[in-house]
Design a protein around this motif. Structure first.
Motif, mmCIF file in Angstrom:
data_model
loop_
_atom_site.group_PDB
_atom_site.id
_atom_site.type_symbol
_atom_site.label_atom_id
_atom_site.label_comp_id
_atom_site.label_asym_id
_atom_site.label_seq_id
_atom_site.Cartn_x
_atom_site.Cartn_y
_atom_site.Cartn_z
ATOM 1 N N MET A 79 3.513 5.832 1.740
ATOM 2 C CA MET A 79 3.852 4.466 1.989
ATOM 3 C C MET A 79 2.281 3.757 2.690
ATOM 4 O O MET A 79 1.894 2.955 2.312
ATOM 5 C CB MET A 79 5.136 4.763 3.373
ATOM 6 N N ARG A 80 1.808 4.421 4.137
ATOM 7 C CA ARG A 80 0.729 3.247 4.128
ATOM 8 C C ARG A 80 -0.465 3.135 3.672
ATOM 9 O O ARG A 80 -0.854 1.642 3.623
ATOM 10 C CB ARG A 80 0.622 4.226 6.054
ATOM 11 N N LEU A 81 -0.575 3.985 2.877
ATOM 12 C CA LEU A 81 -2.079 3.720 1.658
ATOM 13 C C LEU A 81 -1.181 2.782 0.739
ATOM 14 O O LEU A 81 -2.371 1.903 0.541
ATOM 15 C CB LEU A 81 -2.354 4.968 1.485
ATOM 16 N N VAL A 82 -0.448 3.262 -0.079
ATOM 17 C CA VAL A 82 -0.381 2.151 -0.852
ATOM 18 C C VAL A 82 0.118 0.619 -0.374
ATOM 19 O O VAL A 82 -0.678 -0.259 -0.790
ATOM 20 C CB VAL A 82 1.202 2.121 -1.251
ATOM 21 N N LEU A 83 0.482 0.146 0.575
ATOM 22 C CA LEU A 83 0.726 -0.176 1.416
ATOM 23 C C LEU A 83 -1.068 -1.576 1.733
ATOM 24 O O LEU A 83 -1.122 -2.515 1.267
ATOM 25 C CB LEU A 83 1.733 -1.074 2.658
ATOM 26 N N GLU A 84 -1.309 -0.320 1.704
ATOM 27 C CA GLU A 84 -2.835 -0.878 2.666
ATOM 28 C C GLU A 84 -4.078 -1.283 1.553
ATOM 29 O O GLU A 84 -5.007 -1.877 0.649
ATOM 30 C CB GLU A 84 -3.382 0.603 3.399
ATOM 31 N N ALA A 85 -3.130 -0.313 0.428
ATOM 32 C CA ALA A 85 -4.237 -0.625 -1.022
ATOM 33 C C ALA A 85 -3.891 -2.127 -1.434
ATOM 34 O O ALA A 85 -5.163 -2.427 -1.640
ATOM 35 C CB ALA A 85 -4.078 0.852 -1.950
ATOM 36 N N VAL A 86 -2.612 -1.982 -1.521
ATOM 37 C CA VAL A 86 -2.251 -3.447 -2.335
ATOM 38 C C VAL A 86 -3.131 -5.033 -1.586
ATOM 39 O O VAL A 86 -3.495 -5.389 -2.079
ATOM 40 C CB VAL A 86 -0.282 -3.896 -2.405
ATOM 41 N N ILE A 87 -2.632 -4.687 -0.532
ATOM 42 C CA ILE A 87 -3.202 -5.535 0.218
ATOM 43 C C ILE A 87 -4.778 -5.966 0.360
ATOM 44 O O ILE A 87 -5.358 -6.935 -0.066
ATOM 45 C CB ILE A 87 -2.971 -6.211 2.159
#
Length: 361
Positions: free
Chosen positions: A133-141
């Motif tokens: 989840m953390r990586l997904v959010l980081e990637a989107v930003i």
């Protein structure tokens, strides 16, 4: 903000001419960030203590010397975020789009880190938000930031990758550039996160790397210097030197309270926000590869974790006594302050090597 308000009045008050100089505003950002961080620090630390009964969870499998740190509050990155944001907005040209891109990453990653720290505190565990989840959010930003950069930047430089040590070499990555930008920003954020494990270690290394990129931003944004050094010129990127100055000042103020024995830890709130911002600045200034050199300490910490995980899963054996590698040296008997200072020395050496790429072409 001061630039936008006061510089137009320079024809009436000659003193306001100072605000057109990046060097003056960067110095102002350093001083402001330092003072805000120093004076707001005690109040923020008291507030964090009042909200965190147990402080940051300490790993039972870590060095025994860390057990005495139990009860130390985390989320000290809030002190850095508050100081940097105020200082940057005060001294920067607020019409500069690159500044807003970096602030977007800085605050967005800070929010992710805050959520991760909060989850750790509520669970009383060193495991917070799930890694995926953390990586997904980081990637989107990071993807939004990379797309914004390509949209607002003119010419081949918008999707080009510059190579250090080579003159006028710009590899056009085309549609892949935003993906590459995501990899750089996410990688930088998590590399700094791995480095944050000893009192003063991560913030000291961040200050060193940020000082280098403040200089790089200034040179890249100045057409005369860029031509002389034969590095890519990114018009208006020099304004990022002000952000770097604010981060240096806030970092020094935080180090005052994070020096051994630490009164507060930065947590993921601080490490992810600063690492992400550093990655974003490297993308905008076209020095992504140089970031891997200047931030070589962060790379070393990350690689040690990868080696440890791969070795254990494939061979059932560990290469290091503990990863990241700074804990390995603690397990060997090095005092924490010795590890921190020696790693700072490594960071300074790598920073000098990275800066040498500006001229060695």
């Amino acid at each position: 903000m001061l630039y936008n308000l006061l510089f137009p009045l320079a024809k009436h008050f000659e003193l306001f001419n100072l605000f057109k100089y990046l060097t003056f505003r960067t110095g102002g950002a350093i001083l402001t960030g330092l003072l805000i961080s120093l004076f707001a620090g005690p109040a923020i630390i008291r507030w964090l203590k009042s909200k965190q009964a147990q402080g940051q969870p300490i790993r039972n499998d870590g060095p025994e010397t860390h057990l005495k740190k139990k009860g130390t509050p985390t989320m000290g990155g809030l002190m850095i975020i508050f100081s940097v944001t105020i200082s940057t907005l005060l001294w920067v040209d607020i019409s500069n789009v690159y500044m807003w891109i970096v602030l977007w990453v800085f605050l967005g990653y800070g929010a992710i880190g805050f959520a991760d720290d909060y989850a750790k505190l509520t669970k009383s565990s060193h495991k917070g938000v799930s890694g995926k989840m953390r990586l997904v959010l980081e990637a989107v930003i990071a993807l939004i930031a990379a797309i914004a950069f390509t949209h607002f930047t003119q010419g081949p430089i918008s999707t080009g990758l510059a190579l250090p040590f080579f003159k006028n070499v710009l590899i056009n990555l085309g549609w892949f550039f935003p993906v590459f930008g995501v990899l750089v920003v996410v990688g930088a954020a998590n590399a700094v996160n791995f480095t944050d494990g000893l009192d003063g270690l991560a913030i000291g290394a961040i200050i060193i790397a940020t000082a280098c990129f403040g200089l790089i931003a200034y040179l890249v944004g100045n057409l005369a210097f860029a031509k002389y050094l034969e590095i890519p010129n990114v018009p208006e990127a020099g304004e990022l030197a002000v952000f770097c100055g604010a981060l240096i000042g806030a970092g020094l103020g935080f180090l005052w309270y994070n020096a051994p024995p630490a009164q507060v830890f930065m947590g993921d709130t601080g490490s992810l926000s600063m690492g992400g911002a550093l990655g974003a600045i490297s993308v905008i200034t076209k020095h992504e590869i140089v970031l891997a050199i200047i931030g070589g300490l962060f790379v070393m910490e990350t690689v040690s974790v990868i080696i440890q995980v791969v070795s254990f899963k494939t061979r059932g054996k560990r290469v290091f006594k503990m990863a990241p590698i700074h804990h390995h040296f603690e397990k060997l008997g090095w005092p924490e302050t010795t590890v921190v200072i020696r790693f700072w020395i490594i960071a300074i050496i790598l920073a000098l090597v990275g800066l040498s790429t500006l001229k060695l072409r």
